[in-house]
Every structure is written in C-alpha cells, then in structure tokens.
Design an enzyme around this catalytic site. Sequence first.
Site, PDB file in Angstrom:
ATOM      1  N   ALA A  48       0.968  -0.753  -0.201  1.00 39.03           N
ATOM      2  CA  ALA A  48      -0.141   0.155  -0.043  1.00 39.03           C
ATOM      3  C   ALA A  48       0.662   0.991   0.316  1.00 39.03           C
ATOM      4  CB  ALA A  48      -1.264  -0.097   0.813  1.00 39.03           C
ATOM      5  N   GLY A  83      -0.179  -5.951  -0.643  1.00 45.29           N
ATOM      6  CA  GLY A  83      -1.059  -6.124  -1.501  1.00 45.29           C
ATOM      7  C   GLY A  83      -0.825  -5.994  -2.393  1.00 45.29           C
ATOM      8  N   GLU A 126      -1.421  -9.555  -2.861  1.00 41.38           N
ATOM      9  CA  GLU A 126      -2.648  -9.512  -2.884  1.00 41.38           C
ATOM     10  C   GLU A 126      -2.646  -9.578  -4.505  1.00 41.38           C
ATOM     11  OE1 GLU A 126      -3.798  -7.277   0.538  1.00 41.38           O
ATOM     12  OE2 GLU A 126      -4.999  -9.612   1.133  1.00 41.38           O
ATOM     13  N   GLU A 178       1.241  -6.991   7.030  1.00 42.90           N
ATOM     14  CA  GLU A 178       0.048  -5.916   7.690  1.00 42.90           C
ATOM     15  C   GLU A 178      -0.032  -6.229   9.081  1.00 42.90           C
ATOM     16  OE1 GLU A 178      -0.038  -8.059   5.063  1.00 42.90           O
ATOM     17  OE2 GLU A 178      -0.365  -6.775   3.804  1.00 42.90           O
TER      18      GLU A 178
END
Length: 713
Positions: A74, A113, A116, A136
Amino acid sequence: MTQSSASAPPSDGIVVGAELVDDVLVVTVDNPPVNALGYPVRAGLARALDRAEAESEVRAVVLIGAGRHFIGGADIKEFGLPRERPFVSELCARLEELDKPVVAAVHGAALGGGLEVAVSAHYRVATATAFFGLPEVQLGLLPGSGGTQRVPRLVGVPAALDLMLTGRRLSAQEAFELGLVDRLTDEVDPRAAGLAYARELLASGTGPRPTRELTGRLIDDADTRRTLAEARERLTRTDRHLLSPRLIVDAVEAALDLPFDQALALERALFQQCEQSSQRSGLVHAFFAERATARIPEAATGTPRQLETAGVIGGGTMGAGIALALLNAGLTVTMVERDAESAARGAAKVAQVLAAQVAKGRLSAAERAERERRFSTTTDYADLARADIVIEAVFEDMAVKKAVFSALDRACRPGAILASNTSYLDLDEIAASTSRPGDVIGLHFFAPAHIMRLLEVVVTDRTEPDVVVTAFELAGRMNKVAVRAGVCDGFIGNRILNVYRRAADYLIADGASPYQIDSALRDFGYPMGPFEVSDLSGGDIGYANRRRLDATRDPQDRYVHIADRIAERGWYGQKTGRGWYRYPDGARRGTPDPEVLAIVDQERRRAGITPRDFSDEEILRRYLAAMVNEAAAAVADGTALRPSDVDAVFVHGFGFPRFRGGPMKYADTVGPATILADLQEFAREDPRFWKPTPLLAQLVADGRTFDHLNHER
Ligand code: NAI
C-alpha cells in the site's frame, strides 16, 4: 528492467503502462521507488484491465513492476486518508475473473497488497531477487484484499497463518517450495520471464486458473484445526493486546468454513475492525516514528565517511555484542582488551554467539567462518592504526574512559571516528580529553548489542556533522534504529528511565509491591516489568549509578533506599540467583521473595511510612506520568529532537508496547491534559518530584498535542 519500462514508457503521470507484445498485454506498474498501490496505480491498473477485457487481440496478460520491485504494498502516504476507488480488492477480483490467462512475473518485493495482487493472477513466476511477505500485522492490520482467502488456497492454512502472523519475508525459493509461486526463473528480466510463461500457456491452450477455485490445499483436518486453536491460544499469552493477529486467525479459518465470497466479506469486516482500533493507530505511529528519526540537522551538511575497519575497546557484555553487530554489518573488527586473558574471554563470547546462530540455522557455517576471519583481538592499541571507527565499551568510569581516549588519540589515524558506548557519562568531557573532539561521538547500544535495535547517537556541541551522518549510516548497515540525542545524564532513554524508576521506588515505599508493579506493567503490554528487567540486567548497574549520582543529588529530593538494601546483600538478580525475585536452580522466571517484602516493610517502618493500597490503574498513572513528564523535558531542552524520537527510543530500547506507539503517543491518546492533571494531583504529596514540565503545561494551555510538535520538527 529499465529496458522494459523504456519500451512501455508510462508518461504524463500514467504510472501503469500497457503494451501489446504480439497477443500478450504487458502491464507495467511504474511508481518509484517500490511501485506502491497508491490511487494513480490503482486507477492505471483498472484502465489496463479495461483494455485486457475489451480488446480481442489480447489473449493473455503479464503483470510486472518497473525498477527493482514488483509491488511493495500500500502507499503509506495514503494512511489515514479515505480510500478512493478502485480498491485493491476490486482489482484483485477483476484480475482473477479475467477470461484470459494472467501471469504475475515477480522480481524484488511482492509485499502486502503487492502479494495479494500477485496471488490474484492465474500463474506466478519469480526471479531470483523476488521476495514475498504479508507484513500487515506489523501495522495492526490483516491482508484485506483477499489475501486471507487466496494465500491459504495456494500454500495451505498452516503456512498462510504463519506468513500473516509473523509478517516474515519469503525468498523466491521458499515461496516456490510452499506453492506460492508456480515456477522460478533464471531470467533476470521479469518481462521476458512473464512473456515466456504466457506464450507457453497460450501454446498449450492452458486457460485461466482462478485462485479462488483451487481448494485442493484447503485441508480441513484435525491437524489444521489444532494449528488454528494453538495459534489462538498462543496469542492470548503473547499478543493479547493486539487485535489483528486474532482476527487474522478468524479470517484464515473462514477459508475452511465459508464459501469464498462470504469469506471475503468477512475479511473486509475484520479489516475494518482493525483499521478502527487503537492498536492500529499506535503501530502506525511507531512505524512513522522510526522513519522520522533519520531527519537530523546534520543530514544537509554531512557526507558520510567510509567505514570498513573498526576497533572495539573492551570485550565485556557490550564490547562483544558491539563487535558482533559490526561483523554482521560487514566490517572488519579488532577488539582491544586489557590483557591476553580478557581478550580471550571477549573472543570466546563472540565465538559462542556465532556458534549458537549456526546451531539455530540463522547463519551458515560459511558465513560464520567468514565473520571469524574478519575478527581479531589484541592488547595493543597500535593495531588500531588503520581503523576507520573505534567504539569504546570499557568500565563506566570517567578516568578509565579518558585514559582509553588518550590512547586512541595517539594510536588512530586522522579522520578516524572515536565513539563511546557510555550509558551516562559526559561526552563533552570525554571529547575534550582528545585533540580531536570533532571526531568524537556517543554510540549508545543496548544489551544485547547485536540484537537490540536501538542505537542512541549522542552528539556533542563539537561533533562534526559528517561524523553524525556516518553514525546513522552505520546504524542502517547494522539494521538498527538510530536516534539522535543531545548530551545530558543518561541521554534520552536512561535519563527518562531514572525518573520513572524513581516513581516505581516511591510506589513500593508507599505500599505497592514490586510484584504488583511488574504485573500492572505487563498488563499494560510490557514484556517485563521494571523489577524483572532490573533482575535481568543486574541490580549492580543501578546501584553503581545511584552511587555516582550521590554527589549531585539534591538532599531535598526524596530518596528510597529499598533497591540499595537489596543490592547491598549481593542480590543482583538472575546472575546471582536472587534479586527482587528468587531464581532457584538457574530459573529464568523469578518467584516472589517474602524476604524482599520483609526488607520493604522494614524500610517503610524506618521511614515512618504507613503503607496504603494502590490499584493497578494508579500504579500505571504514576509510572507513565513520571515518564511523560521527563520525556517532555527532554524534548523541551533539545536532548530529543522531537516527541516521536522519544517514542522510537522507548519502543526499540525499553520494551514500551509498540501497539501503544510510545510514551508521547500514549500521552496524546489519553490527552496531555489528563497527564497534567495527574501530575498536579500527585504534586500535592511531593511537589519537587511531580513538578509539571512547562512544555507539557504549555501544550495543554494551547490545546495542542505532542504530535503537533512532531510535524514542526
Ligand atoms: P563489562 O564490565 O562487561 O565489560 C567491560 C570490559 O572492558 C571488560 O572486559 C574489561 O576487561 C574491559 N576493559 C576495561 N578497561 C579497559 C581498557 N583500558 N582497555 C581495554 N579494555 C578494558 O561492562 P559492560 O556492561 O560491557 O559495559 C561497558 C560500557 O557499556 C559501560 O560504559 C556501560 O555503561 C556501557 N553500557 C552497558 C550496558 C549494559 O547493559 N551492560 C548497556 C549500554 C551501555
């Protein structure tokens, strides 16, 4: 890599390029330095997906990152701001649903992210530089874009849980072995690797393979359920204050219990719960505090000196640890001791730690041998003639330190940095004892020096800016968090420690037991209470320090003798088998000692104190008010550059619970006015000790917080 981004140059603020190579659409994320998933990248990915969906010429998609990484996660600049669509989770769903095969070709970081996104592609190939992780949890979150559902489908529940709970990084090889990536490539260019993979898929007629449909590794058996239960049980012991690890377990378990879409909805709800939690805000603060420590005035003027060879004076607890930290950072190290016997003892300590690291699999035998080749001991200062930096860690005694620094002054080449690991002593005085005070600096490590991440860099009025900058660079090489401190008794950390330890001593004298205090602080989130810490590091250290301060202590200050009475019996803690606690048969955890409580009683009677009860809450209020008040004083007089530097010191060197951000963040959380009111209340008993620092009173009067100061400094 530069070539691939050059062939699809994202320009005019377009940070995601899309280039049709024959029938494969190569989508390149180009958002230096780490291709973070900020809004422009998300919007760019959505446009690239529009094209992949709409154009019939596109038969496959390759997703890569420009520069040195795939996608680093992120965008931290967006933390705390309302997120704009498209969300990463939406992009992941679209990637997965695409009716053409999607290959993620990963080099460098695929974190958070970024990982992901990679697991939402249909196939993954990794170059040798690739590394993967879901960090995270370190920011109080959980993977919220399908990671908790897709990763278990690729690697199974136990491995997925481990990745998410530790936030650890996987090498390309490990990721391949776990099943997170389909293949490894020798190719260095991810674009070429991705294209080759895509062409192979097209040639063999292999279509999309949505991760959500891969349920073969979602094994719902007794072992898996036990892993989940054990994780929950462990968290109640180790991380009971943290929300996100517990919710990670819930989310991952949902991969077994719920259909994919329902599990995704649950993941979203749990993610939002994390986002709104106070642990999240503390962890994010700690993250930014750590980064802000590098903002130092010297950065503008100093260019670092080169450091290859180092000297360490003293091979005791600290000297050995410092030597290890320097060896780990790649320097050549010469350890100087008083005599051959002490030198051999110092070398044995270093060798012992290296051997233990090999035994634990943290170091290879070759790495150990290589470090040992870079290490030597001597009793002759002349062997330091070529050293670029020397760090002194001899006895905490000004006369000894001065003698060492004059020897260094004679032995070292001009331009060598002369550093002291002193905990308290006046660095100005040490510097003035040399002919080159500009080269003298404090490098205050914390025990064990090769493990603890904090390094206080103590700057005198005369330290040259390039020496300061070099120290910060060295800290980076040692993987340490360097915090700039000014000269004063105890610098940032120990100066504040001395004050709140006094608050703890007063609490004992007035009626609390050391065991209750330790327990209250553990409940607050400390791994250990102050008296357990004292037993671990040795009661003799505090005793010696109090004797050093006898000469300057104001006789009007309240002084509690209990700690002295314990130390005078030779009860120094773990190393002597008893201290505040008893450690029968070398036990690591102590048991409360009735004899200690009897000493406490005796001292109370001697001082004419009628003991009273303290609630855990009052113990915390007093301990933390004393801490915050002295921290404010350290900020006000410039010992610390900014409040968040104090936070970094306490989180990395003093066990302050990271999820609370640090003492200054804690003060902002409860409100500076609450701390001030506490100080004013306690001041009714002892106005000298509980005198509010003017800076704190000023903040309250202005309706401001410590964080306001962070943004000004
Ligand atoms: P230590 O007593 O374990 O080691 C000191 C070593 O210095 C001994 O091995 C001694 O033989 C050697 N030494 C003494 N004079 C010497 C000389 N003239 N030349 C060469 N070697 C000499 O002490 P420790 O705990 O390692 O502390 C060293 C310094 O580090 C002190 O200034 C202390 O305040 C500071 N420090 C200690 C911390 C701790 O937790 N122990 C934490 C941070 C700093």
